[in-house]
Write a protein that holds these residues in place. Structure first.
Motif, short mmCIF file in Angstrom:
data_model
loop_
_atom_site.label_atom_id
_atom_site.label_comp_id
_atom_site.label_asym_id
_atom_site.label_seq_id
_atom_site.Cartn_x
_atom_site.Cartn_y
_atom_site.Cartn_z
N ALA A 48 0.84 -1.21 0.00
CA ALA A 48 0.00 0.00 0.00
C ALA A 48 0.87 1.25 0.00
O ALA A 48 0.57 2.23 -0.71
N ALA A 49 1.95 1.25 0.79
CA ALA A 49 2.84 2.41 0.83
C ALA A 49 3.57 2.61 -0.49
O ALA A 49 3.78 3.75 -0.93
N LEU A 50 3.94 1.52 -1.14
CA LEU A 50 4.61 1.63 -2.44
C LEU A 50 3.67 2.19 -3.50
O LEU A 50 4.07 3.01 -4.34
N ARG A 51 2.42 1.73 -3.47
CA ARG A 51 1.43 2.26 -4.44
C ARG A 51 1.20 3.74 -4.20
O ARG A 51 1.11 4.53 -5.15
N LEU A 52 1.11 4.14 -2.93
CA LEU A 52 0.89 5.55 -2.61
C LEU A 52 2.07 6.42 -3.07
O LEU A 52 1.89 7.56 -3.50
N ALA A 53 3.27 5.83 -3.02
CA ALA A 53 4.46 6.57 -3.46
C ALA A 53 4.61 6.59 -4.97
O ALA A 53 5.46 7.31 -5.50
N GLY A 54 3.83 5.80 -5.69
CA GLY A 54 3.92 5.73 -7.15
C GLY A 54 5.21 5.08 -7.63
O GLY A 54 5.68 5.36 -8.74
N ALA A 55 5.78 4.20 -6.82
CA ALA A 55 7.06 3.57 -7.17
C ALA A 55 6.88 2.56 -8.30
O ALA A 55 5.88 1.83 -8.35
N GLN A 56 7.84 2.53 -9.21
CA GLN A 56 7.86 1.56 -10.29
C GLN A 56 9.12 0.67 -10.26
O GLN A 56 9.07 -0.46 -10.69
N ARG A 57 10.21 1.24 -9.77
CA ARG A 57 11.47 0.50 -9.67
C ARG A 57 11.79 0.36 -8.19
O ARG A 57 12.06 1.35 -7.51
N VAL A 58 11.77 -0.89 -7.68
CA VAL A 58 11.77 -1.13 -6.24
C VAL A 58 12.92 -2.05 -5.85
O VAL A 58 13.20 -3.06 -6.52
N LEU A 59 13.57 -1.73 -4.73
CA LEU A 59 14.59 -2.56 -4.10
C LEU A 59 13.99 -3.25 -2.87
O LEU A 59 13.37 -2.59 -2.04
N ASP A 60 14.17 -4.55 -2.77
CA ASP A 60 13.84 -5.28 -1.54
C ASP A 60 15.16 -5.68 -0.91
O ASP A 60 15.80 -6.65 -1.31
#
Length: 536
Positions: free
Chosen positions: A292-304
């Motif tokens: 949910a936080a990633l969607r709110l931030a509009g992230a497309q390229r993500v590091l886990d």
């Protein structure tokens, strides 16, 4: 590890019938490969009057370490040394029980195709185990085997050192059992009670262990006065599995008392219409909050970062909004398990192009991590020694500098709500610390201030009005056009008010990134790993 089973007979009923029951010819020496070494079956004596079958398990310590999880017996804190100095080759344990099940599988089932009348016959049996760990001593051995029909239960304590009797006895016993039993019953009892006495299983406990326990305990476990202890120890004190086993044993007892079948009693709930509301696991709630936080931030390229076995990566891959996903962990083994979980070797070309698995440590800066929209550190920081946190802080916030950083960590205040967690204990043996809400916020605000981020806090799980949520999450957002005010020197000491510098570490290993990686980190695209039962 050594075990012998002897029986006596006559010309009319020869003792060598033991060979039929065990499906092993008395005139041969046979070897069987097991997951932990080689099992040998041979007969020191075989005549009509007396026959003895011996099972010798030759443990391969290298194979045992490779298949294990790097822990010592019982998860001892001196785990690294325990891989080299231990009793596995000599003392009967769950390894011998596994070998017993594999080598004498048909005998355990009470089957004999050549002589179908033999398995149902009782016969005089003598079982000897020279060295058996007994956590509870000889008294527990008698409590476990005494109610099972044996005429003789002898548990002779093994001294620590015969030359120094003042040192006392060890926790090992020499076990001798004698009685008139069916061979299948004796083998099933040994299969269950050897690991119970040792109180340490050398393999991962999964839900199917309950079925194994009930199958081997059929006919004796439900009425055993120590059935609760047996179930708990056999299932490595796994609370949910032990509860399941005890509930099913209670059904067996009720059925026997009522003279009915278990299936007749176990029909109170229509399994096709299960309306019971089950609690959502915290791990699932944590992933949902992160997504949910990633969607709110509009992230497309993500590091886990500290991706472990890839549960979050799997969720990210299922959403086409993420164009590039990178999982990094210091543990090559964890990355191999993640690759297997994600079926990387069978992944389509388009899907594979979205995913990278990297081996690396968060204790060092890594140019491969620069330029991403968001980074996730889910349950990572508590696995680091506090003095390593400034290095992680600089590597993520000072060097990689993603626009958004999500950090989750346990809230130690909530630990009082876990009924099974002893007071003063952390949730996992590898946690170096667990912060309360004030400590976590103090650390997060200092990090944000030093590196030009804003920070907000999101509760994960039931937000208890007294102790807060079980998991706390900080969402860091980079200030537009603002660079770090103090992000050039990762060796700068932590702020003296930083709670990370005053928290005592707990545990002895650090899979989350404090171990220096050997050589140059590699990108993993394919993997071929041995089967592993370890859960996340």
């Amino acid at each position: 590890m050594f075990l012998t089973i002897s029986t006596t007979g006559s010309s009319e009923r020869p003792a060598t019938d033991l060979g039929y029951l065990l499906h092993k010819h008395p005139g041969k020496t046979q070897a069987f490969s097991t997951s932990h070494g080689t099992a040998h079956v041979f007969y020191p004596e075989a005549s009509a009057e007396r026959c003895t079958a011996a099972l010798l398990l030759e443990v391969d310590p290298v194979a045992l370490v490779r298949r294990g999880r790097g822990k010592g017996r019982g998860g001892a804190p001196d785990a690294a040394l325990a891989q080299y100095v231990n009793d596995r080759p000599y003392a009967a344990s769950s390894l011998l029980a596994v070998a017993l099940s594999g080598v004498f599988r048909t005998a355990l089932k009470g089957q004999c195709t050549a002589r179908p009348d033999l398995p149902e016959q009782t016969r005089p049996l003598r079982v000897e185990i020279p060295v058996l760990p007994a956590r509870g001593g000889a008294a527990l051995v008698h409590r476990l085997f005494g109610p099972l029909g044996w005429d003789l239960v002898q548990a002779e304590a093994v001294p620590l050192d015969e030359q120094f009797p003042e040192w006392g006895d060890s926790r090992y016993v020499r076990l001798v059992l004698e009685g008139e039993l069916r061979l299948a019953d004796a083998l099933r009892q040994l299969y269950v009670l050897l690991p119970v006495l040792d109180d340490a299983k050398h393999y991962w406990i999964s839900p199917d262990e309950v079925d194994k326990l009930l199958r081997a305990g059929d006919g004796w476990l439900a009425t055993h006065p120590e059935h609760g202890l047996i179930a708990s120890r056999y299932l490595a004190r796994h609370k949910r599995l032990t509860q399941d086993a005890n509930e099913r044993l209670e059904l067996v007892r009720l059925a026997e008392a009522d003279g009915s079948e278990v299936e007749e009693l176990d029909n109170a709930v229509d399994e096709t219409r299960d309306t019971e509301e089950r609690p959502v696991p915290l791990a699932v709630l944590r992933r949902e909050a992160i997504l949910a936080a990633l969607r709110l931030a509009g992230a497309q390229r993500v590091l886990d970062l500290g991706c472990g076995q890839g549960q979050l990566l799997q969720a990210l891959l299922g959403d086409p909004a993420y164009s590039e996903i990178v999982g990094m962990d210091v543990s090559v083994r964890a990355l191999q398990i993640a690759a297997r979980r994600l079926r990387l070797d069978r992944m389509g070309e388009r899907q594979s192009a979205r995913l990278k698995l990297l081996q690396g440590s968060l204790a060092y800066t890594d140019k491969r991590l620069a330029g991403y929209d968001a980074a996730v550190l889910s349950e990572v920081i508590e696995h680091l020694d506090p003095e390593r946190l400034p290095a992680l802080e600089y590597a993520v916030f000072g060097s990689a500098r993603p626009r958004t950083v999500l950090v989750t960590t346990p809230n130690v205040e909530y630990n009082v709500r876990w009924e099974t967690l002893p007071a003063g204990h952390v949730r996992h043996g590898d946690h170096r610390f667990e912060w309360n809400r004030e400590e976590f916020r103090a650390w997060a605000e200092q990090v944000a201030r030093r590196h030009g981020y804003g920070v907000r806090y999101v509760p994960v799980g039931d937000d208890d009005p007294e102790v807060g949520p079980p998991t706390q999450m900080a969402v860091f957002t980079q200030h537009d056009g603002t660079d770090s005010t103090d992000s050039t020197d990762p060796t700068d000491p932590a702020d003296p008010t930083d709670p990370a510098g005053t928290t005592d570490p707990a545990g002895t290993t650090d899979p989350a990134g404090t171990t220096d990686p050997a050589g140059t980190p590699d990108t993993i695209r394919t993997t071929d790993t041995p089967k592993e039962g370890e859960a996340a």
